[in-house]
Motif scaffolding. Structure first.
Motif, PDB file in Angstrom:
ATOM      1  N   LYS A   1      67.465  70.444 -60.689  1.00  0.00           N
ATOM      2  CA  LYS A   1      67.823  70.078 -62.057  1.00  0.00           C
ATOM      3  C   LYS A   1      68.762  71.119 -62.685  1.00  0.00           C
ATOM      4  O   LYS A   1      68.811  72.264 -62.265  1.00  0.00           O
TER       5      LYS A   1
ATOM      6  N   THR B   1      74.696  56.863 -73.123  1.00  0.00           N
ATOM      7  CA  THR B   1      73.315  57.337 -73.110  1.00  0.00           C
ATOM      8  C   THR B   1      73.322  58.808 -72.739  1.00  0.00           C
ATOM      9  O   THR B   1      74.317  59.319 -72.248  1.00  0.00           O
ATOM     10  N   ASP B   2      72.230  59.498 -72.975  1.00  0.00           N
ATOM     11  CA  ASP B   2      72.162  60.916 -72.600  1.00  0.00           C
ATOM     12  C   ASP B   2      72.252  61.050 -71.086  1.00  0.00           C
ATOM     13  O   ASP B   2      71.461  60.450 -70.352  1.00  0.00           O
ATOM     14  N   ASN B   3      73.191  61.834 -70.608  1.00  0.00           N
ATOM     15  CA  ASN B   3      73.380  61.985 -69.177  1.00  0.00           C
ATOM     16  C   ASN B   3      74.089  63.301 -68.904  1.00  0.00           C
ATOM     17  O   ASN B   3      75.101  63.605 -69.534  1.00  0.00           O
ATOM     18  N   THR B   4      73.531  64.082 -67.967  1.00  0.00           N
ATOM     19  CA  THR B   4      74.108  65.405 -67.695  1.00  0.00           C
ATOM     20  C   THR B   4      74.836  65.467 -66.362  1.00  0.00           C
ATOM     21  O   THR B   4      75.107  66.565 -65.865  1.00  0.00           O
ATOM     22  N   ASP B   5      75.157  64.348 -65.783  1.00  0.00           N
ATOM     23  CA  ASP B   5      75.828  64.373 -64.481  1.00  0.00           C
ATOM     24  C   ASP B   5      77.185  65.072 -64.560  1.00  0.00           C
ATOM     25  O   ASP B   5      77.788  65.188 -65.633  1.00  0.00           O
TER      26      ASP B   5
ATOM     27  N   THR C   1      66.412  57.958 -77.885  1.00  0.00           N
ATOM     28  CA  THR C   1      65.012  57.610 -77.662  1.00  0.00           C
ATOM     29  C   THR C   1      64.040  58.521 -78.410  1.00  0.00           C
ATOM     30  O   THR C   1      62.843  58.248 -78.434  1.00  0.00           O
TER      31      THR C   1
ATOM     32  N   ASP D   1      68.232  63.042 -64.137  1.00  0.00           N
ATOM     33  CA  ASP D   1      67.461  62.760 -65.350  1.00  0.00           C
ATOM     34  C   ASP D   1      68.120  61.623 -66.114  1.00  0.00           C
ATOM     35  O   ASP D   1      69.300  61.702 -66.467  1.00  0.00           O
ATOM     36  N   ASN D   2      67.370  60.571 -66.404  1.00  0.00           N
ATOM     37  CA  ASN D   2      67.927  59.434 -67.113  1.00  0.00           C
ATOM     38  C   ASN D   2      66.800  58.664 -67.790  1.00  0.00           C
ATOM     39  O   ASN D   2      65.786  58.378 -67.179  1.00  0.00           O
ATOM     40  N   THR D   3      66.983  58.352 -69.068  1.00  0.00           N
ATOM     41  CA  THR D   3      65.914  57.684 -69.811  1.00  0.00           C
ATOM     42  C   THR D   3      66.241  56.231 -70.131  1.00  0.00           C
ATOM     43  O   THR D   3      65.597  55.637 -70.998  1.00  0.00           O
TER      44      THR D   3
ATOM     45  N   ASP E   1      60.126  57.629 -63.507  1.00  0.00           N
ATOM     46  CA  ASP E   1      60.735  58.824 -64.097  1.00  0.00           C
ATOM     47  C   ASP E   1      62.036  58.387 -64.779  1.00  0.00           C
ATOM     48  O   ASP E   1      63.136  58.738 -64.358  1.00  0.00           O
TER      49      ASP E   1
ATOM     50  N   ARG F   1      58.708  58.354 -68.736  1.00  0.00           N
ATOM     51  CA  ARG F   1      59.089  59.517 -69.541  1.00  0.00           C
ATOM     52  C   ARG F   1      59.768  59.117 -70.837  1.00  0.00           C
ATOM     53  O   ARG F   1      60.077  59.992 -71.651  1.00  0.00           O
ATOM     54  N   ALA F   2      60.045  57.831 -71.038  1.00  0.00           N
ATOM     55  CA  ALA F   2      60.714  57.410 -72.263  1.00  0.00           C
ATOM     56  C   ALA F   2      60.544  55.922 -72.456  1.00  0.00           C
ATOM     57  O   ALA F   2      60.242  55.177 -71.508  1.00  0.00           O
TER      58      ALA F   2
END
Lengths: 227, 227, 227, 227, 227, 227
Positions: free
Chosen positions: A41, B89-93, D42, F90-92, F115, F134-135
């Motif tokens: 991560k 959307t929230d994404n850190t890629d 969210t 990580d993705n919601t 997840d 998680r969301a």
């Protein structure tokens, strides 16, 4: 993941030449070469910029607030290893500092990757001992509860088996399974080989739209230009 | 915000002289000059310290895990632009790396501001191509789903219209609406003009309490001193 | 914690020699010497690497989005002090910038520790005025609501009384209660004294397992080695 | 976003019948019908489960720790409205409680959507006044600094113009621009119409793989089955 | 905060009548009555909705991943107490479950407030033993390292001395210092007394703008209405 | 973890009787019986309170913003299974809603552990189809990129092999490796057997200090009582 209180002394490490060669390609290229999997991560950050390493994983599972097993894992380090430390729960305590780093370095470790906190970061930086961690913290730890050494661990979301190859740089940390290390090195080297030419084209003003022939698929997907 | 699959080719950019002049004032002063609005969230950090830029926004809306539209936006860049990339959307890629940076730089882009992740940060630093992002990540992306180019976007909490002015430095990123750019430059320049004198007074030991005449309002508000 | 609208002018500071001497030992060693308590949370990060300071705390309790009390606390600073700023709620606004830093430095402050945001970090770095904060933010603040000066505060999870000693470096920030400062200096100095010898041993390849006689307690705890 | 200290009294609200009809479709269906845009983040959660509302937005921009403008916005509420409160910075203080809810409800408001904290949640639940917020907090606020009413705001990542339609339920909050409300209602109604039939098929054991004819595109994409 | 390995058996508890009476006023009103201080952070949430309690604090400082001291504190509980558990570092492990709850309840404890995790939440809910915590977690703990009982602790950002009054409900948790408990009860009762009348006025459509005479100060602050 | 684009059709499931029997023991007891390992992170929360299930894992690896593989995994579900969905980042986003739940339920799935995000939570609650996620998010997904089915995955920090047993309740989610399921059931059953007696003792006022004979080890560790 599941066995506590054990230390596996004999692990099968990835081929050293392959493990060593992956460093130069960097985490991002190696990750792509593996098919976009195997990353830790993004909370895992280097304590100083510019380090770029690869090596074979020796793994350790820690308990929260307890660094006893880091002393146990030290004995299992061989030159060229990278220690990968997971924890049974989220914990940012300062499990690792300059004394342990001195010991790890003396044993031949190239780096530490820890899903927890570290301290003495100024000294670690002077020692050129790179660490990727989720936190920097002065918080001291105890030596009271057993974890394990050289079992498979989940570290910052990535599964790491002892003997796998770890590649880490400013972009992050990727784990390459031992049995896929050679193929990944090949694939990554090929990716890298194409990059110079691509870079030159892009630098000359050629667009990715044209270089990668994207205009048609974009149009098929429905992209409209409005003047 | 709402239209997907479109690229606006003709946008009205803020006056280039105004856009260029705002860099020297910095994000904090410009933000104050606008009345304390227009800031992106503090998660937006520069990949290296010391960069200080301003320029006109070309905007792009990305889909999570997909950087297709960054290739589309490249074609819309003109010298002096800063690319502002939002995501649905929230994404850190790691949407952006050294190849795209080469292309952006070749087109005349001064920087990228992205509510997502970037990679190849060591090379980007060597290239002196500054990026403000919410994450650094090796995670690769696909090219499968349309977003849009040069529509209004919300990037890290700030509304950005194409053609607005972006000012970014170590303190963060602020967006100045095109139609307010000239007035903001005036106001910011005036703020700056006063600062040297204030700084000299404070350096000589004069207190803000006295320089700003705060003692009376503090007393009226009920402040009590206890010896 | 509980009294608003008051400024205590007379506080009892820790002994200056003790307060000064703690800097060299660093946050991690001092924290250990206190029995592993007194740390601020790991979200508190220095705005630039390498600063290492100690000094006596003057405290201030801020309201969210309001830096009025930072002007009030400036007057209470004496040479050798470190300002510790808490807030009645979580808030990352840029309470502090280069003008206040000029004033604080002119009054003799060595550093600011703030559970909030700061700005003008490039200038602060050039001024060599170190700040530990939970955020960097351009967000401006107002001057409308009273807090207090030199009351006990909770800053980033640590209780700080005015006159306590603050020790801060790249590892984090620790608060040493005034009445325990001398004893902590002694204990920390002793810890430090042993470290050189330990480091030499570890560097020569001696394991912590042997140096700390851990093999027997590990075995008693049930550790098993598997070949 | 940018104008502070103003209250727009005349806003153009979306058609009431359209605004009212969207509630029954729910946030997820409406969001899909808009092309998968327009969602708030969210972190916005309802204070009690089961509320499902829609209405026309009146907007308010707050300052951190300050709820003065909530009293100002109350006067602008008309029956059928939903108040959308943004803040100039991240802040979780308890801006809103049972007294303001009584006032809002008396003015005809259907709900509050606030990028901040609320309190008195037990009473609000008894009153059946639904709130979507990012936090629950007892933290009191002051009345000292101006924001604005009925300007465009960014609330939890979504751009909201006064008069837009808000749809909120247990899944989250979506904003439908006024000018797209009717078309969105049509599209959402059509989506919904197909769902009953799909549900019956799936309940009978038909697979989505077959119902949506996915097997061929999956195979083309390279999916392999291994026995 | 600073002394480990000690249990204070004799603490001075706030007056029981005062401590008991504060529950009915709730966390938000009590917090306001104290001048808007004393709150724990919003991460502290009840494991079930609707509990509203007050009581005298017995405090305990835990080590991460270790619940030994919860057994020690059980002996110090008297009827009417609320246990307040802090930890030397951020940790969400499940320190507390149904067995400890049975013991605490048998000793007369009314609730637990813990800056950590709890488990067996279904049983705790059936037992009507309310807990405010920052997490729910099955993660088990060890019993190996000493903390302390009945020393001052920082719990979720609030300073709590043994004997202080804790007030907790769906809005959160507030700590009232023992010596201020009676005055706070008075102030909170007065606040509450005015609320009924205010609520009736607001319910009838009177605006807060008029009820609180805000129009003039808003105008002075520069608020402009635009038609 | 590492193979993309594959579906393993034949997996070895844990013994059904064992898998079924673990539900009654709950996540916390099962986790303890495994030696305090195997837990998912605390961000995984049930969409409604009170569900308590166990079953055999079928696993799926998703790409961010893409739920294509959830349709693929549906075909692999057998009665008694629980679907465990991980994501490459990580993705919601709302990968799963009522239509997929209808399909999963028709195939015999007992629950989903994901997840990522889910939507239609009100309908899922009415259907009594429990989900741990998680969301909660309305955000729609595309169907464009391959992941895999029935490969080992890391879900919320826990390694899950297809065929392992999942136990989930209000406390969280634990994964029991298939080969350890029977032994874990035995150990958990024994733990549970002792609990009734312990609970009765504690309810009668016996202290854990005495029941667990902690006074001597506490004293040896240095605990001091101060009157």
């Amino acid at each position: 993941m599941y066995e506590l209180g054990v230390v596996y002394r004999n692990i099968q490490r990835a081929d050293a030449k392959v493990a060593d060669a992956l460093a130069a390609l960097g985490a991002s290229t190696v990750h792509e070469a593996m098919g976009r999997v195997g990353l830790m991560k993004t909370c895992m950050r280097p304590i100083y910029a510019g380090a770029q390493v690869s090596g074979t994983a020796v793994t350790v599972l820690l308990q929260p607030g307890d660094n006893w097993m880091l002393h146990v894992v030290a004995e299992q380090i061989r030159p060229g290893d990278i220690v990968v430390a997971a924890c049974t729960t989220d914990n940012t305590d300062g499990f690792f500092g300059d004394l342990l780093a001195t010991s790890f370095q003396a044993r031949g470790a190239r780096a530490l990757v820890i899903d927890g906190g570290v301290r003495d970061v100024k000294v670690l930086t002077e020692m050129k001992f790179p660490v990727w961690s989720r936190a920097i913290s002065s918080k001291g730890t105890v030596k009271a509860t057993l974890g394990s050494v050289n079992i498979p661990v989940v570290c910052a979301g990535a599964l790491v088996h002892p003997g796998d190859v770890i590649v880490a740089d400013d972009d992050g940390v990727v784990c390459v399974p031992r049995e896929r290390a050679a193929a990944t090195l090949d694939a990554a080297t090929k990716r890298e080989a194409n990059e110079g030419e691509k870079r030159a084209k892009l630098a000359s003003g050629v667009l990715g739209l044209d270089m990668y022939s994207m205009r048609e698929p974009l149009s098929k997907a429905g992209l409209r230009y409005i003047d």
